[in-house]
Design a protein around this motif. Structure first.
Motif, PDB file in Angstrom:
ATOM      1  N   ILE A 147      40.549  42.478  54.191  1.00 47.74           N
ATOM      2  CA  ILE A 147      41.350  42.205  52.996  1.00 47.74           C
ATOM      3  C   ILE A 147      42.774  42.739  53.167  1.00 47.74           C
TER       4      ILE A 147
ATOM      5  N   PHE B  43      44.618  40.395  55.323  1.00 51.37           N
ATOM      6  CA  PHE B  43      44.921  39.171  54.593  1.00 51.37           C
ATOM      7  C   PHE B  43      46.166  39.355  53.730  1.00 51.37           C
TER       8      PHE B  43
ATOM      9  N   GLY C  70      43.746  35.019  48.089  1.00 48.45           N
ATOM     10  CA  GLY C  70      43.637  36.476  47.999  1.00 48.45           C
ATOM     11  C   GLY C  70      42.816  36.834  46.778  1.00 48.45           C
ATOM     12  N   CYS C  71      43.346  36.513  45.607  1.00 50.15           N
ATOM     13  CA  CYS C  71      42.650  36.795  44.359  1.00 50.15           C
ATOM     14  C   CYS C  71      43.100  35.764  43.339  1.00 50.15           C
TER      15      CYS C  71
ATOM     16  N   CYS D 237      38.447  33.165  47.266  1.00 48.79           N
ATOM     17  CA  CYS D 237      39.109  34.469  47.201  1.00 48.79           C
ATOM     18  C   CYS D 237      38.437  35.488  48.122  1.00 48.79           C
ATOM     19  N   SER D 238      39.079  36.629  48.301  1.00 44.95           N
ATOM     20  CA  SER D 238      38.582  37.618  49.261  1.00 44.95           C
ATOM     21  C   SER D 238      37.209  38.162  48.878  1.00 44.95           C
TER      22      SER D 238
ATOM     23  N   ASN E 292      33.714  38.044  51.367  1.00 42.61           N
ATOM     24  CA  ASN E 292      32.726  39.105  51.640  1.00 42.61           C
ATOM     25  C   ASN E 292      31.342  38.534  51.850  1.00 42.61           C
TER      26      ASN E 292
END
Lengths: 77, 589
Positions: B283, B286, B328-329, B358-359, B363
């Motif tokens: 993250i 990124f 990213g978010c 998104c990150s 996951n």
């Protein structure tokens, strides 16, 4: 040769002078704030693919604007 | 003014890490921080970057409202030194309102490089405001600025709000152009011709009509490739270390506690946090890479390159950039739609952004891909999910553009290319990661407690058995989820994923009762087939990203019906895609 009447008609690489903006208040304010106001010289640097936006320079600022919006900018003859 | 490095200056002055963007009008929430001026404490508020105090955008209205409602001691006007030919408007407007002000001409280094020379003293005398050239990025002129701020504060009158703000601005508007031209004439020397040859040469290649887009996607592909090439090994090593720490240090320490509590702390809590912590390097990389792309000025170019395509699906170049940032978010990306004035365009963008992978979702995918596929195929699976994310966004735009038509003009500044400094990028990535960590930690603790309770209630039930609440809940969803291959255990994980995707992995660890990542992998692999895993990943990709995204859609759209539409559509699309994928793969294999 007759000078192009609108910014959108200006050939790539050519420079013209803004005469007037026939846009609604919101767009006019935005254009003026970015320097595109009557009397200013404006140069078309390139045109985007697939009728994409124009890349122009006015004063010390570079902008992109859609062709539809560039049609609202009249140039001085 | 937008894009003048205002946020950078704010950070430099206050030491507070606000988000820094090379994207006009990004700063939307008002950030406030304490500023120490040789013993005197001042509150500094970071207002949105605006072009015109009389403007009609939301940001401009925010600044007007702020000035009307909040008595200020001093206004710090931040302008881009190389663009004074149009930016002095704001300084003049502040002067017309009679507000005490200091004018900072930021990016003075760039102006000098472009051949713009400014006589700050004569400009200051004409404006009646101190004018200071500086460079926030390279920390030049900051001490003088602080000194001047203090001087002006001590000399200045009591804080007051300007009366009849709009009337006063309107009255002076007619003379503004003339006044601005006179100021520039008097104090600024512009170069005969444009001297930014670096931007000119780069644009000739990067904005090339044919090469521009392929180059952009190639750059993005390389960026993601690089992030995984560096990030994944680090993540695996970190995961191993954290597990060792749990086994060798924490386990003996917790040994005296009752077995149930021990299991909860170690297998639930520590494992959940550990999983997320292991992903922090990916993250961080990124955000680091995205920060470089954004601050270099390339992101604005992406809006230029993609606008023609985006226009045809009812969006614009800015929607593309925001969707990209959504990788990213999603939450800040949705907040970023505030730069759009047209309601249709804004709503359609808000409907599309949640499909950006998104990150937090990443996951889950990195873990699942590693469990079910060999590394080579795993990479392809992740790439496929990114592709699916884009397809879902485009499909959504095409389907809904009729409902949310828009007619917003698009005029954007293309800033010169800039070399971001390492310090700036690192501090930015650090603050993003810190934010992600604090944010997800909250959710994980809550989520893991909830999953644990569901698995262990009613009292006396065998944990995670079909008699537990979780088992009952999972079974209850089966008529709907069995056709897409989601078994009761996966269903519970998805249910919690609705709150936040960060919980999904920790939840799975609790549900399968396996703390160790390797053991969890084996447990899942023996319980779930690979078509089920694909369906699970697709569903995770497409359904509602998290409660925070829903909350921010609700607060930004100000419409419950739109929020419900967004949630319902994403659930429907997720179910349909998972159904088609699961049934097809099962039939074929």
């Amino acid at each position: 040769m007759e000078a192009p009447a609108r910014l959108v008609d200006l050939p790539t690489g050519a420079t013209g002078t803004v005469a007037s903006l026939s846009a609604d208040q919101g767009l006019r304010q935005r254009l003026e704030a970015l320097g595109l106001r009557p009397g200013q010289a404006v140069q078309v640097l390139r045109r985007g693919w697939w009728s994409g936006p124009l890349h122009v320079r006015v004063g010390m600022t570079e902008l992109m604007l859609r062709r539809r919006d560039a049609a609202r900018v009249s140039l001085a003859a | 003014m937008p894009n003048t490095g205002k946020s950078t200056l704010f950070n430099r002055l206050t030491g507070h890490h606000a988000h820094i963007g090379n994207w006009p009008g990004l700063t939307v929430d008002l950030m406030q921080a304490e500023l120490q001026l040789s013993g005197r404490n001042v509150q500094l508020v970071d207002l949105p970057g605006i072009y015109d105090l009389r403007g009609h955008s939301d940001d401009e209205a925010v600044v007007r409202r702020f000035l009307e409602q909040t008595p200020v001691d001093l206004v710090l006007v931040v302008l881009n030194a190389s663009q004074l030919d149009r930016q002095l408007r704001l300084a003049l407007q502040v002067q017309q309102l009679g507000l005490p002000a200091v004018v900072a001409l930021n990016m003075a280094d760039e102006a000098a490089r472009f051949g713009v020379s400014i006589n700050a003293e004569s400009l200051g005398a004409a404006l009646g405001q101190p004018v200071l050239p500086l460079s926030a990025k390279y920390r030049q002129g900051l001490e003088t600025l602080q000194h001047t701020l203090l001087e002006q504060l001590e000399a200045g009158p009591m804080a007051a709000v300007p009366e009849q703000l709009e009337e006063r601005l309107a009255a002076a508007d007619a003379d503004l152009e003339g006044a601005m031209a006179a100021l520039v004439e008097r104090s600024v020397t512009l170069p005969g011709r444009w001297r930014d040859s670096r931007s000119r040469r780069l644009d000739a290649v990067l904005l090339h009509p044919l090469l521009g887009l392929p180059l952009f996607f190639l750059a993005m592909a390389l960026m993601f490739q690089g992030i995984y090439a560096i990030g994944v090994p680090v993540q695996e090593a970190l995961g191993g270390l954290l597990d060792q720490f749990g086994q060798l240090v924490l386990k003996p320490l917790l040994a005296p506690l009752p077995a149930l509590l021990q299991g909860f702390l170690l297998e639930g809590h520590y494992q959940g946090l550990g999983t997320v912590m292991a992903f922090l390097p990916v993250i961080a990389l990124f955000f680091l890479a995205m920060g470089v792309v954004e601050d270099s000025g390339y992101l604005s170019r992406a809006a230029y390159l993609m606008d023609a395509f985006m226009e045809r699906i009812g969006l614009d170049g800015r929607s593309f950039v925001l969707s990209l940032m959504g990788f990213g978010c999603n939450v800040p990306a949705i907040l970023g739609t505030r730069v759009m004035r047209d309601r249709g365009l804004r709503l359609l963008s808000m409907l599309v952004i949640p499909f950006s992978l998104c990150s937090a979702r990443l996951n889950v995918f990195l873990f699942m891909a590693a469990v079910f596929f060999p590394p080579r195929i795993g990479g392809l699976v992740i790439f496929g999910l990114y592709l699916m994310s884009c397809v879902a966004a485009m499909l959504t735009a095409l389907l809904f553009r009729g409902r949310f038509p828009s007619n917003e003009p698009l005029v954007l500044e293309l800033p010169p290319y800039r070399l971001p400094t390492a310090g700036q990028m690192l501090s930015r990535a650090w603050s993003e990661v810190k934010h992600f960590w604090l944010w997800s930690r909250r959710f994980i603790i809550f989520g893991v407690v909830a999953v644990w309770l569901l698995n262990n209630l009613p009292v006396g039930v065998e944990p995670a058995s079909s008699a537990s609440l979780a088992g009952q809940l999972g079974r209850f969803t089966q008529p709907l989820l069995a056709p897409i291959g989601i078994n009761p255990k996966l269903a519970v994980a998805l249910l919690f994923g609705f709150i936040a995707k960060e919980i999904v992995l920790g939840g799975l660890a609790v549900i399968y009762g396996q703390a160790d990542p390797a053991a969890l992998s084996r447990a899942i692999a023996s319980d779930v087939s690979w078509p089920q895993a694909v369906s699970f990943m697709l569903f995770t990709l497409l359904y509602t990203p998290c409660l925070s995204t829903v909350a921010v859609i609700r607060s930004e759209s100000k419409k419950l019906s739109f929020t419900l539409l967004s949630v319902a559509w994403s659930l429907l699309l997720a179910w349909l895609v998972s159904f088609v994928a699961f049934q097809t793969i099962t039939r074929l294999s």
